[in-house]
Design a protein around this motif. Sequence first.
Motif, PDB file in Angstrom:
ATOM      1  N   ASP A 143       0.832  -1.218   0.000  1.00  0.00           N
ATOM      2  CA  ASP A 143       0.000   0.000   0.000  1.00  0.00           C
ATOM      3  C   ASP A 143       0.864   1.265   0.000  1.00  0.00           C
ATOM      4  O   ASP A 143       0.354   2.364  -0.228  1.00  0.00           O
TER       5      ASP A 143
ATOM      6  N   SER B 103       3.743   1.528  -1.851  1.00  0.00           N
ATOM      7  CA  SER B 103       4.539   1.623  -3.069  1.00  0.00           C
ATOM      8  C   SER B 103       4.075   2.865  -3.839  1.00  0.00           C
ATOM      9  O   SER B 103       2.882   3.126  -3.919  1.00  0.00           O
ATOM     10  N   ARG B 104       5.013   3.638  -4.354  1.00  0.00           N
ATOM     11  CA  ARG B 104       4.650   4.906  -4.991  1.00  0.00           C
ATOM     12  C   ARG B 104       4.666   4.806  -6.514  1.00  0.00           C
ATOM     13  O   ARG B 104       4.740   5.814  -7.198  1.00  0.00           O
ATOM     14  N   ASN B 105       4.642   3.543  -7.049  1.00  0.00           N
ATOM     15  CA  ASN B 105       4.571   3.503  -8.520  1.00  0.00           C
ATOM     16  C   ASN B 105       3.293   2.788  -8.960  1.00  0.00           C
ATOM     17  O   ASN B 105       2.685   2.042  -8.187  1.00  0.00           O
ATOM     18  N   LYS B 106       2.948   3.034 -10.240  1.00  0.00           N
ATOM     19  CA  LYS B 106       1.602   2.580 -10.657  1.00  0.00           C
ATOM     20  C   LYS B 106       1.496   1.061 -10.686  1.00  0.00           C
ATOM     21  O   LYS B 106       0.416   0.510 -10.599  1.00  0.00           O
ATOM     22  N   HIS B 107       2.630   0.375 -10.759  1.00  0.00           N
ATOM     23  CA  HIS B 107       2.531  -1.098 -10.743  1.00  0.00           C
ATOM     24  C   HIS B 107       2.584  -1.649  -9.315  1.00  0.00           C
ATOM     25  O   HIS B 107       2.624  -2.854  -9.095  1.00  0.00           O
ATOM     26  N   ARG B 108       2.652  -0.750  -8.349  1.00  0.00           N
ATOM     27  CA  ARG B 108       2.669  -1.147  -6.915  1.00  0.00           C
ATOM     28  C   ARG B 108       3.787  -2.169  -6.647  1.00  0.00           C
ATOM     29  O   ARG B 108       3.631  -3.100  -5.878  1.00  0.00           O
ATOM     30  N   THR B 109       4.960  -1.916  -7.281  1.00  0.00           N
ATOM     31  CA  THR B 109       6.064  -2.869  -7.025  1.00  0.00           C
ATOM     32  C   THR B 109       6.727  -2.516  -5.696  1.00  0.00           C
ATOM     33  O   THR B 109       6.709  -1.356  -5.270  1.00  0.00           O
TER      34      THR B 109
END
Length: 251
Positions: A45, A47-53
Amino acid sequence: MGEPKMVVDILTLFPEMFTGPFDASIIKRAREKGLVEINLINIRDFSRNKHRTVDDTPYGGGAGMVMAAEPLFEAMDWIRARRGEPGRVILLCPAGRPFNQEVAAELAREKHLVLICGHYEGIDERVAEHLVTDEISIGDYVLTGGELPAMVVVDAVCRLIPGVLGERASAQEESFADGLLEYPHYTRPREYRGYRVPEVLLSGHHEKIRLWRRRQSLLRTLASRPDLLARASLTGEDRKILASVLEEIKS
Ligand SMILES: Nc1nonc1C(=O)N[C@@H]1CC[C@H](O)C1
């Protein structure tokens, strides 16, 4: 319900792993009594990238993936904003301080613990350098993640919180508190498939029972964990019992 005696924030990629152990038995009752609050926080929750990696390839090359620092730093910011600076931020990892009853007792005195459950080959070192206060290992073996170690630590710590075990705290605590292994336990029936309960336990003679139990603890510790015996706080009576045991072995 008053302030919980302890708050445990667990940072994990698999919060669903915890529902079983923490929704049953003693931990469940401790939570319901408000003695401990356990919050499962999903690292993904934060993760700051759109793929939530939450992981990435290692600098310097090599196999496997490394858990990225950013989601963990962001999660710690969130925890601090909600509840202030935690007493301890614990990273579960094989390189950590070996977990034992003494460490459990030390952690049980804290008001607020954060446990970080790692995965993959490991975690970006900047987490250990700048967020973590304690690295703890539950044993010299490699697991797939820090979740099981976190459950072990929470279980051992929570049972030490006053009120969690209620009146049942006694025996196990006493024996481990002075560093000896537990004496054997028996319950009904007095005889089962020809296997009888030691007569002394049926005698109602409390002093004899106390002595028998202490002797059993000393014998078991001597036989299985002589290292614990060397460190245990023994009384004069203990030393007499051990001397008589050693005499019997020699004769
Ligand atoms: N033994 C242990 N005591 O605490 N943690 C462990 C442990 O094996 N952790 C795993 C190592 C790689 C993965 O990151 C998680």
